[in-house]
Design a protein around this motif. Structure first.
Motif, PDB file in Angstrom:
ATOM      1  N   ASN A 130       0.825  -1.207   0.000  1.00  0.00           N
ATOM      2  CA  ASN A 130       0.000   0.000   0.000  1.00  0.00           C
ATOM      3  C   ASN A 130       0.858   1.256   0.000  1.00  0.00           C
TER       4      ASN A 130
ATOM      5  N   GLY B  72      -1.545   4.182  -1.739  1.00  0.00           N
ATOM      6  CA  GLY B  72      -2.941   4.065  -1.313  1.00  0.00           C
ATOM      7  C   GLY B  72      -3.848   3.370  -2.309  1.00  0.00           C
ATOM      8  N   LEU B  73      -3.409   3.170  -3.524  1.00  0.00           N
ATOM      9  CA  LEU B  73      -4.233   2.485  -4.528  1.00  0.00           C
ATOM     10  C   LEU B  73      -4.553   1.048  -4.118  1.00  0.00           C
TER      11      LEU B  73
ATOM     12  N   HIS C   3      -7.455   0.973  -1.747  1.00  0.00           N
ATOM     13  CA  HIS C   3      -8.677   1.293  -2.477  1.00  0.00           C
ATOM     14  C   HIS C   3      -9.198   0.049  -3.209  1.00  0.00           C
ATOM     15  N   ILE C   4      -8.315  -0.663  -3.870  1.00  0.00           N
ATOM     16  CA  ILE C   4      -8.715  -1.872  -4.612  1.00  0.00           C
ATOM     17  C   ILE C   4      -9.219  -2.937  -3.647  1.00  0.00           C
TER      18      ILE C   4
ATOM     19  N   SER D 260     -10.577  -2.491  -0.861  1.00  0.00           N
ATOM     20  CA  SER D 260     -11.893  -2.059  -0.364  1.00  0.00           C
ATOM     21  C   SER D 260     -13.003  -2.478  -1.316  1.00  0.00           C
ATOM     22  N   THR D 261     -12.724  -2.425  -2.607  1.00  0.00           N
ATOM     23  CA  THR D 261     -13.741  -2.828  -3.591  1.00  0.00           C
ATOM     24  C   THR D 261     -13.893  -4.341  -3.651  1.00  0.00           C
TER      25      THR D 261
ATOM     26  N   SER E 105      -8.552   8.440 -11.685  1.00  0.00           N
ATOM     27  CA  SER E 105      -8.825   8.092 -10.290  1.00  0.00           C
ATOM     28  C   SER E 105     -10.019   7.154 -10.145  1.00  0.00           C
TER      29      SER E 105
ATOM     30  N   GLY F 233     -12.905   7.033  -8.719  1.00  0.00           N
ATOM     31  CA  GLY F 233     -13.398   6.812  -7.364  1.00  0.00           C
ATOM     32  C   GLY F 233     -12.314   6.738  -6.306  1.00  0.00           C
ATOM     33  N   TRP F 234     -11.056   6.663  -6.712  1.00  0.00           N
ATOM     34  CA  TRP F 234      -9.938   6.621  -5.776  1.00  0.00           C
ATOM     35  C   TRP F 234      -9.531   8.058  -5.469  1.00  0.00           C
ATOM     36  N   GLN F 235      -9.446   8.414  -4.192  1.00  0.00           N
ATOM     37  CA  GLN F 235      -9.053   9.758  -3.782  1.00  0.00           C
ATOM     38  C   GLN F 235      -7.532   9.878  -3.838  1.00  0.00           C
ATOM     39  N   THR F 236      -7.022  10.645  -4.800  1.00  0.00           N
ATOM     40  CA  THR F 236      -5.579  10.782  -4.973  1.00  0.00           C
ATOM     41  C   THR F 236      -5.229  12.149  -5.538  1.00  0.00           C
TER      42      THR F 236
END
Length: 191
Positions: free
Chosen positions: A23, A28-29, A32-33, A35-36, A174, A176-179
């Motif tokens: 991570n 952080g990607l 995020h993945i 989480s999905t 992004s 939906g990924w906050q970056t």
């Protein structure tokens, strides 16, 4: 410091620090993945731990461990001579990354190179990149590749210091990924 004696193949029991390192490297990607991918009542970190434990069981990860668990990790793989298809159904989040990988055919791809911040500046990243080059050379691969974000200046300095140069860049999607990442950058090195 002679880092070779602290370097080993990761084990399934290393899964938690490996997930943290992945991570960290992925800015952080990965979380995020995960989480999905997680079930509604599942901790996304558990998904990451499971994935890293599987890769460790397959012998895909090298770590630096001073005796209290991994402080750095390296995961890589060979990119063959044929580009991966990017059809209409290909996830937008991954499209720029795959486009860049497709520009790095016939290379050893450094998928994850990470070191916990408290152990940075000790030559560990350079050591693991040297290991990656040895793995590539042992497999008859004469080119290295890696993708970094355009704002990861520390990683960029490390790679450029050991001979990597920018080959291409693609706009980050992004989805939906906050970056804050604007671009992904492909760096390559001839061995």
């Amino acid at each position: 410091m002679e880092l070779e004696r602290f370097t080993r193949i990761a084990e399934a029991g290393d899964a938690l620090p490996l997930a943290r390192l992945v991570n960290l490297a992925g800015e952080g990607l990965p979380l995020h993945i995960w989480s999905t991918m997680a079930a509604p009542d599942q901790d996304p970190w558990e998904v990451g731990r499971e994935r890293q434990a599987e890769k460790a069981r397959d012998g895909q990860i090298h770590v630096v461990d001073f005796g209290e668990g991994p402080v750095a990790s390296l995961t890589g793989y060979a990119i063959g001579p044929t580009p991966e298809p990017i059809g209409a159904e290909f996830p937008a989040l991954f499209r720029p990354l795959q486009e860049l990988e497709n520009l790095a055919l016939n290379s050893w791809y450094v998928n994850v190179l990470a070191c916990f911040p408290e152990t940075q500046g000790r030559g560990i990243g350079t050591h693991l990149l040297n290991l990656a080059e040895k793995i590539a050379a042992d497999r008859g691969i004469s080119r290295m590749s890696v993708i970094v974000s355009d704002d990861n200046h520390g990683a960029r300095r490390l790679y450029e210091r050991v001979g990597y140069a920018e080959k291409a860049r693609r706009r980050c999607v992004s989805d939906g990924w906050q970056t804050e990442i604007q671009n992904w950058v492909l760096l390559t090195k001839e061995l």
